[in-house]
Write a protein that holds these residues in place. Structure first.
Motif, mmCIF file in Angstrom:
data_model
loop_
_atom_site.group_PDB
_atom_site.id
_atom_site.type_symbol
_atom_site.label_atom_id
_atom_site.label_comp_id
_atom_site.label_asym_id
_atom_site.label_seq_id
_atom_site.Cartn_x
_atom_site.Cartn_y
_atom_site.Cartn_z
ATOM 1 N N MET A 67 0.867 -1.408 0.131
ATOM 2 C CA MET A 67 -0.272 -0.042 0.070
ATOM 3 C C MET A 67 0.955 1.417 -0.610
ATOM 4 O O MET A 67 1.837 1.144 1.069
ATOM 5 N N ASP A 68 0.484 2.084 -0.655
ATOM 6 C CA ASP A 68 1.121 3.516 -1.320
ATOM 7 C C ASP A 68 0.737 4.192 0.217
ATOM 8 O O ASP A 68 -0.585 4.909 0.159
ATOM 9 N N LEU A 69 1.696 4.761 0.969
ATOM 10 C CA LEU A 69 1.202 5.936 2.074
ATOM 11 C C LEU A 69 1.164 7.134 1.180
ATOM 12 O O LEU A 69 0.570 7.622 2.221
ATOM 13 N N ASP A 70 1.798 7.285 0.548
ATOM 14 C CA ASP A 70 1.510 9.189 0.204
ATOM 15 C C ASP A 70 0.078 9.075 -0.526
ATOM 16 O O ASP A 70 -0.592 9.976 -0.352
ATOM 17 N N ALA A 71 -0.007 7.998 -1.177
ATOM 18 C CA ALA A 71 -1.271 7.998 -1.726
ATOM 19 C C ALA A 71 -2.267 7.520 -0.837
ATOM 20 O O ALA A 71 -3.937 8.442 -1.167
ATOM 21 N N TYR A 72 -2.830 7.040 0.591
ATOM 22 C CA TYR A 72 -3.013 6.805 0.709
ATOM 23 C C TYR A 72 -4.062 8.771 1.854
ATOM 24 O O TYR A 72 -4.699 8.683 2.133
ATOM 25 N N VAL A 73 -2.562 8.696 2.211
ATOM 26 C CA VAL A 73 -2.444 10.223 2.811
ATOM 27 C C VAL A 73 -3.299 11.470 1.910
ATOM 28 O O VAL A 73 -4.032 11.655 2.465
ATOM 29 N N ALA A 74 -2.459 10.697 0.670
ATOM 30 C CA ALA A 74 -4.225 11.482 -0.177
ATOM 31 C C ALA A 74 -4.757 12.152 -0.383
ATOM 32 O O ALA A 74 -5.921 12.935 -0.752
ATOM 33 N N GLU A 75 -5.889 10.369 -0.656
ATOM 34 C CA GLU A 75 -7.188 10.137 -0.346
ATOM 35 C C GLU A 75 -7.813 10.666 0.385
ATOM 36 O O GLU A 75 -8.823 11.132 0.434
ATOM 37 N N HIS A 76 -7.400 10.476 1.958
ATOM 38 C CA HIS A 76 -8.054 11.036 2.997
ATOM 39 C C HIS A 76 -7.571 12.021 3.990
ATOM 40 O O HIS A 76 -8.605 12.548 5.011
ATOM 41 N N ASP A 77 -6.939 12.832 3.522
ATOM 42 C CA ASP A 77 -6.530 14.182 3.803
ATOM 43 C C ASP A 77 -7.223 14.979 3.881
ATOM 44 O O ASP A 77 -7.871 15.914 4.751
ATOM 45 N N GLY A 78 -8.427 14.860 3.297
ATOM 46 C CA GLY A 78 -9.321 16.378 3.320
ATOM 47 C C GLY A 78 -10.248 15.931 3.786
ATOM 48 O O GLY A 78 -10.931 17.070 5.167
ATOM 49 N N GLU A 79 -10.643 14.215 4.432
ATOM 50 C CA GLU A 79 -11.370 14.290 5.586
ATOM 51 C C GLU A 79 -10.666 14.607 6.957
ATOM 52 O O GLU A 79 -11.577 14.602 8.167
ATOM 53 N N TRP A 80 -9.971 13.971 7.225
ATOM 54 C CA TRP A 80 -9.051 14.561 8.234
ATOM 55 C C TRP A 80 -8.930 16.179 8.565
ATOM 56 O O TRP A 80 -8.928 16.143 10.181
ATOM 57 N N ARG A 81 -8.701 16.896 7.408
ATOM 58 C CA ARG A 81 -8.325 18.130 8.105
ATOM 59 C C ARG A 81 -10.720 18.883 8.187
ATOM 60 O O ARG A 81 -10.899 19.625 9.428
ATOM 61 N N ARG A 82 -11.487 17.939 7.885
ATOM 62 C CA ARG A 82 -12.682 18.140 8.075
ATOM 63 C C ARG A 82 -12.911 17.917 9.263
ATOM 64 O O ARG A 82 -13.815 18.846 10.036
ATOM 65 N N VAL B 165 -5.444 1.241 9.826
ATOM 66 C CA VAL B 165 -4.673 0.736 9.009
ATOM 67 C C VAL B 165 -3.247 1.047 8.740
ATOM 68 O O VAL B 165 -2.138 0.455 8.568
ATOM 69 N N VAL B 166 -2.689 1.983 8.963
ATOM 70 C CA VAL B 166 -1.561 3.007 9.266
ATOM 71 C C VAL B 166 -0.912 2.553 9.932
ATOM 72 O O VAL B 166 0.129 1.877 10.040
ATOM 73 N N ARG B 167 -1.022 1.198 11.420
ATOM 74 C CA ARG B 167 -0.507 1.462 12.450
ATOM 75 C C ARG B 167 0.017 -0.576 12.488
ATOM 76 O O ARG B 167 1.126 -0.859 12.504
ATOM 77 N N SER B 168 -0.670 -0.817 10.987
ATOM 78 C CA SER B 168 -0.343 -2.603 11.000
ATOM 79 C C SER B 168 -0.237 -1.955 9.936
ATOM 80 O O SER B 168 0.997 -2.743 9.657
ATOM 81 N N ARG B 169 -0.276 -1.580 9.020
ATOM 82 C CA ARG B 169 0.099 -1.884 7.088
ATOM 83 C C ARG B 169 1.870 -1.110 7.285
ATOM 84 O O ARG B 169 2.404 -1.671 6.231
#
Length: 328
Positions: free
Chosen positions: A1-16, A47-51
Motif C-alpha cells: 500500500m502506498d502511504l503517500d497515496a493513502y494520505v492524499a486520499e483521506h487528507d480532506g476527511e482528516w482536515r474536515r 490501518v496505518v499502524r498495522s500496514r
C-alpha cells in the motif's frame, strides 16, 4: 500500500474532522458528520499502524482521533442534541413514512372488530357457545370493570405498559415474516370483538366503551403502528424499493422500524399512565376526551414533525442519513 497515496486520499476527511472538532457548537448534520469522520479516522489509524507505521502519520492521526473523541465525549451537549433530534425528526419521520400502512392496518382492524362486536351482540347463541351464563353475568356485572381497579394505579400502569410493549414488539419484529404480525392483529381483534360483543349485547356498551376508549385510542394506535411498520418491513423484501436489492431494501426498512420501536416505548408509557390513573378514576365523559386528545396529539405530532423532517432533508434510516452527510 502506498502511504503517500493513502494520505492524499483521506487528507480532506482528516482536515474536515479537525475543523469540526475545533468548532464549539455544531448543527445536527455537522454532528453526524463528525461522528462518521471520527469512526473513519479511527479505522485509518488502525490501518496505518498495522500496514505502514510511519511515525509522523501515526502521530497526526492519533492526535486527531484524541481531539475528536474529546470533543464528542467532553460535553453532554452532543448527546442531548442527538436525543432531542430523535424525537423532533427521526421518530416522527419514521412514523410518517409508514402512514399509508398505518392507515390501512387501522382501517382493517376497526372493521374486523366492529363486525365481531355486531355479530356477537346480535347472536346470544354465539355467546352461549363461548361462555356459560354465569361467566357472562360475571363479565357484564363486575369482572370487566374490576380489571381496572384490581391493582394499585402505579402497578397497573407498569403492568399494561410492559404488556403492550411486548405485543407491539412482536407485531413489529414479526412483520419480517408477515404471518406473525397478522396473527397478533387477529388475536387482539378477536379478544376485543368477543368481549365487546358480550358487553354490547347485554346492554353495557356504555361501560365497555367508557373503560376501553380513554387509554385504548392511543394504545391501539401505537400497537397498530407497530404492526403496520412490521408489515412494511416484510413487504420491503417481497417488493424491494426501486434500485434496491431485496437484502438492502429489508435492511433499510428494518433500521427505520427500529426507530419506531424505540419511540413507541415512550408512547406506550403515556398510554399506560392513562390506563393506570385516568381510566379507573375518572368518569367516561372526562376520561374519553383525555384519550382522544392523547391520540390526536400524537397524530398531529407525527404529521407536522414528519413533514418538517422531510423538508429539512432527514432520513429515518440512520445509515442513509450518514451516507448523505458524508457525500455532501
Amino acid at each position: 500500500m502506498d502511504l503517500d497515496a493513502y494520505v492524499a486520499e483521506h487528507d480532506g476527511e482528516w482536515r474536515r474532522l479537525e475543523q469540526l472538532s475545533r468548532t464549539g457548537r455544531l448543527a445536527p448534520a455537522e454532528t453526524d458528520e463528525m461522528l462518521m469522520l471520527y469512526q473513519r479516522a479511527s479505522t485509518h489509524l488502525s490501518v496505518v499502524r498495522s500496514r505502514m507505521p510511519d511515525p509522523l502519520v501515526v502521530a497526526r492521526l492519533s492526535g486527531l482521533v484524541l481531539m475528536a473523541r474529546s470533543s464528542i465525549t467532553g460535553t453532554g451537549d452532543l448527546a442531548r442534541r442527538r436525543f432531542l433530534r430523535f424525537f423532533t425528526h427521526t421518530f416522527p419521520l419514521a412514523c410518517y413514512q409508514a402512514r399509508y400502512w398505518w392507515a390501512g392496518t387501522a382501517f382493517g382492524f376497526v372493521v374486523v372488530v366492529a363486525v365481531l362486536i355486531g355479530y356477537v351482540a346480535a347472536n346470544p347463541q354465539v355467546q352461549a357457545q363461548l361462555w356459560s351464563p354465569q361467566e357472562i353475568q360475571s363479565l357484564v356485572n363486575h369482572s370487566f370493570a374490576d380489571y381496572y381497579s384490581e391493582y394499585r394505579n402505579e402497578n397497573f400502569a407498569l403492568r399494561v405498559w410492559t404488556n403492550n410493549a411486548q405485543i407491539a414488539a412482536i407485531a413489529l419484529v414479526g412483520g419480517a415474516l408477515i404471518l406473525p404480525t397478522l396473527w397478533v392483529l387477529w388475536q387482539n381483534a378477536l379478544n376485543l370483538g368477543l368481549t365487546g360483543g358480550v358487553m354490547v349485547g347485554n346492554g353495557r356498551a356504555d361501560l365497555f366503551f367508557g373503560l376501553i376508549a380513554p387509554h385504548g385510542l392511543l394504545e391501539l394506535g401505537a400497537v397498530l403502528l407497530a404492526a403496520a411498520v412490521g408489515l412494511r418491513i416484510g413487504w420491503s423484501w417481497i417488493v424491494p424499493a426501486a434500485g434496491y436489492s431485496r437484502s438492502r431494501s429489508l435492511a433499510a426498512a428494518g433500521r427505520s422500524g427500529i426507530m419506531v420501536a424505540l419511540g413507541l416505548v415512550a408512547v406506550l408509557a403515556v398510554a399506560g399512565l392513562i390506563e393506570g390513573f385516568v381510566t379507573p378514576n375518572l368518569p367516561g365523559l372526562v376520561a374519553i376526551p383525555i384519550g382522544a386528545f392523547a391520540l390526536s396529539g400524537f397524530l398531529v405530532y407525527v404529521v407536522m414533525r414528519g413533514r418538517a423532517a422531510i423538508a429539512e432533508g432527514y432520513d429515518a434510516d440512520p445509515d442513509a442519513e450518514r451516507r448523505a452527510v458524508g457525500s455532501g
